[in-house]
Design a protein around this motif. Structure first.
Motif, PDB file in Angstrom:
ATOM      1  N   ILE A 127       0.841  -1.199   0.000  1.00 36.71           N
ATOM      2  CA  ILE A 127       0.000   0.000   0.000  1.00 36.71           C
ATOM      3  C   ILE A 127       0.876   1.248   0.000  1.00 36.71           C
ATOM      4  O   ILE A 127       0.613   2.207  -0.729  1.00 36.71           O
ATOM      5  N   TRP A 128       1.943   1.249   0.805  1.00 37.63           N
ATOM      6  CA  TRP A 128       2.823   2.407   0.841  1.00 37.63           C
ATOM      7  C   TRP A 128       3.621   2.532  -0.449  1.00 37.63           C
ATOM      8  O   TRP A 128       3.923   3.635  -0.895  1.00 37.63           O
ATOM      9  N   MET A 129       3.941   1.408  -1.087  1.00 44.00           N
ATOM     10  CA  MET A 129       4.564   1.478  -2.397  1.00 44.00           C
ATOM     11  C   MET A 129       3.592   2.097  -3.397  1.00 44.00           C
ATOM     12  O   MET A 129       3.976   2.909  -4.235  1.00 44.00           O
ATOM     13  N   GLY A 130       2.337   1.733  -3.298  1.00 37.33           N
ATOM     14  CA  GLY A 130       1.315   2.333  -4.143  1.00 37.33           C
ATOM     15  C   GLY A 130       1.172   3.825  -3.900  1.00 37.33           C
ATOM     16  O   GLY A 130       0.890   4.592  -4.824  1.00 37.33           O
ATOM     17  N   ALA A 131       1.381   4.255  -2.674  1.00 40.97           N
ATOM     18  CA  ALA A 131       1.325   5.691  -2.376  1.00 40.97           C
ATOM     19  C   ALA A 131       2.463   6.429  -3.075  1.00 40.97           C
ATOM     20  O   ALA A 131       2.266   7.518  -3.622  1.00 40.97           O
TER      21      ALA A 131
ATOM     22  N   ALA B 251       4.253  13.392   5.529  1.00 45.03           N
ATOM     23  CA  ALA B 251       3.091  12.946   6.300  1.00 45.03           C
ATOM     24  C   ALA B 251       2.998  11.427   6.328  1.00 45.03           C
ATOM     25  O   ALA B 251       2.661  10.837   7.358  1.00 45.03           O
ATOM     26  N   ALA B 252       3.308  10.785   5.212  1.00 49.85           N
ATOM     27  CA  ALA B 252       3.250   9.321   5.173  1.00 49.85           C
ATOM     28  C   ALA B 252       4.293   8.696   6.095  1.00 49.85           C
ATOM     29  O   ALA B 252       3.997   7.734   6.798  1.00 49.85           O
ATOM     30  N   VAL B 253       5.492   9.259   6.111  1.00 43.52           N
ATOM     31  CA  VAL B 253       6.556   8.681   6.938  1.00 43.52           C
ATOM     32  C   VAL B 253       6.340   8.995   8.416  1.00 43.52           C
ATOM     33  O   VAL B 253       6.459   8.120   9.268  1.00 43.52           O
ATOM     34  N   VAL B 254       6.008  10.246   8.734  1.00 46.98           N
ATOM     35  CA  VAL B 254       5.923  10.643  10.139  1.00 46.98           C
ATOM     36  C   VAL B 254       4.600  10.219  10.768  1.00 46.98           C
ATOM     37  O   VAL B 254       4.578   9.569  11.806  1.00 46.98           O
TER      38      VAL B 254
ATOM     39  N   GLY C 173       1.945   8.503   9.182  1.00 44.55           N
ATOM     40  CA  GLY C 173       1.440   7.197   8.751  1.00 44.55           C
ATOM     41  C   GLY C 173       2.359   6.048   9.073  1.00 44.55           C
ATOM     42  O   GLY C 173       2.015   4.902   8.859  1.00 44.55           O
ATOM     43  N   LYS C 174       3.547   6.343   9.578  1.00 42.62           N
ATOM     44  CA  LYS C 174       4.555   5.333   9.919  1.00 42.62           C
ATOM     45  C   LYS C 174       4.879   4.427   8.725  1.00 42.62           C
ATOM     46  O   LYS C 174       5.016   3.216   8.850  1.00 42.62           O
ATOM     47  N   ALA C 175       4.982   5.040   7.547  1.00 43.89           N
ATOM     48  CA  ALA C 175       5.284   4.286   6.327  1.00 43.89           C
ATOM     49  C   ALA C 175       6.761   3.929   6.290  1.00 43.89           C
ATOM     50  O   ALA C 175       7.607   4.726   6.693  1.00 43.89           O
ATOM     51  N   PRO C 176       7.077   2.740   5.809  1.00 40.65           N
ATOM     52  CA  PRO C 176       8.496   2.415   5.609  1.00 40.65           C
ATOM     53  C   PRO C 176       9.060   3.241   4.454  1.00 40.65           C
ATOM     54  O   PRO C 176       8.511   3.231   3.352  1.00 40.65           O
ATOM     55  N   PRO C 177      10.143   3.981   4.677  1.00 45.07           N
ATOM     56  CA  PRO C 177      10.686   4.841   3.619  1.00 45.07           C
ATOM     57  C   PRO C 177      11.102   4.068   2.368  1.00 45.07           C
ATOM     58  O   PRO C 177      10.992   4.578   1.257  1.00 45.07           O
ATOM     59  N   LEU C 178      11.560   2.839   2.539  1.00 48.15           N
ATOM     60  CA  LEU C 178      11.970   2.044   1.381  1.00 48.15           C
ATOM     61  C   LEU C 178      10.774   1.720   0.480  1.00 48.15           C
ATOM     62  O   LEU C 178      10.916   1.684  -0.746  1.00 48.15           O
ATOM     63  N   ALA C 179       9.608   1.514   1.070  1.00 47.66           N
ATOM     64  CA  ALA C 179       8.415   1.241   0.270  1.00 47.66           C
ATOM     65  C   ALA C 179       8.022   2.466  -0.541  1.00 47.66           C
ATOM     66  O   ALA C 179       7.683   2.359  -1.731  1.00 47.66           O
ATOM     67  N   LEU C 180       8.059   3.636   0.075  1.00 51.17           N
ATOM     68  CA  LEU C 180       7.756   4.864  -0.655  1.00 51.17           C
ATOM     69  C   LEU C 180       8.777   5.109  -1.759  1.00 51.17           C
ATOM     70  O   LEU C 180       8.425   5.492  -2.885  1.00 51.17           O
ATOM     71  N   LEU C 181      10.050   4.882  -1.463  1.00 46.82           N
ATOM     72  CA  LEU C 181      11.102   5.059  -2.455  1.00 46.82           C
ATOM     73  C   LEU C 181      10.934   4.080  -3.611  1.00 46.82           C
ATOM     74  O   LEU C 181      11.126   4.444  -4.772  1.00 46.82           O
ATOM     75  N   ALA C 182      10.557   2.842  -3.316  1.00 48.37           N
ATOM     76  CA  ALA C 182      10.327   1.861  -4.376  1.00 48.37           C
ATOM     77  C   ALA C 182       9.163   2.288  -5.263  1.00 48.37           C
ATOM     78  O   ALA C 182       9.214   2.143  -6.490  1.00 48.37           O
TER      79      ALA C 182
END
Length: 142
Positions: free
Chosen positions: A54-58, A107-110, A112-121
């Protein structure tokens, strides 16, 4: 290129928003469809494992926003309109888009506690997907 039944409605929606160039339309269409597919697969995986997809999708959706806004902006501008005012508009829109993207990822990282690697991917995949679509469209329609 004829529109398929799957993307015919999406093609019409994009054309109503000014994205009608024969090379750009498939790029934006595929970007949107890939975003929806990633969220679909990610939501199925989130039921079983984690929210990583889901975070990769974001991250991919953030790049879809960038590609869509670039396509709308540059296809509306006439070719002879490149001037200092046009450059200011491009820079202003770029900085505004960068601020929106930075705030969304922050906002997603702080919060939403998203894994940064997922967002980067997701951002990396969202950057290369339009390039691959453009290459596919250019070299298969010869």
């Amino acid at each position: 290129m004829a529109a398929s039944n799957l993307s015919g409605g999406l093609d019409g929606w994009l054309k109503r928003r000014g994205i009608d160039h024969p090379l750009i339309l498939p790029v934006v269409r595929n970007q949107i469809l890939l975003t929806l597919c990633i969220f679909f697969v990610g939501s199925a995986a989130a039921m079983v494992e984690s929210m990583w997809c889901i975070w990769m999708g974001a991250g991919f959706a953030a790049m879809t926003f960038v590609v869509f806004s670039w396509a709308r902006f540059f296809l509306k501008a006439p070719l002879g309109a490149y001037s200092t005012a046009f450059l200011r508009a491009v820079l202003f829109r770029f900085l505004l888009r960068l601020a929106i993207l930075a705030f969304g990822l922050f906002a997603a990282v702080v919060w939403g506690k998203a894994p940064p690697l997922a967002l980067l991917a997701g951002v990396a995949a969202g950057t290369f997907a339009p390039l691959l679509t453009l290459a596919w469209e250019r070299f298969t329609n010869r």
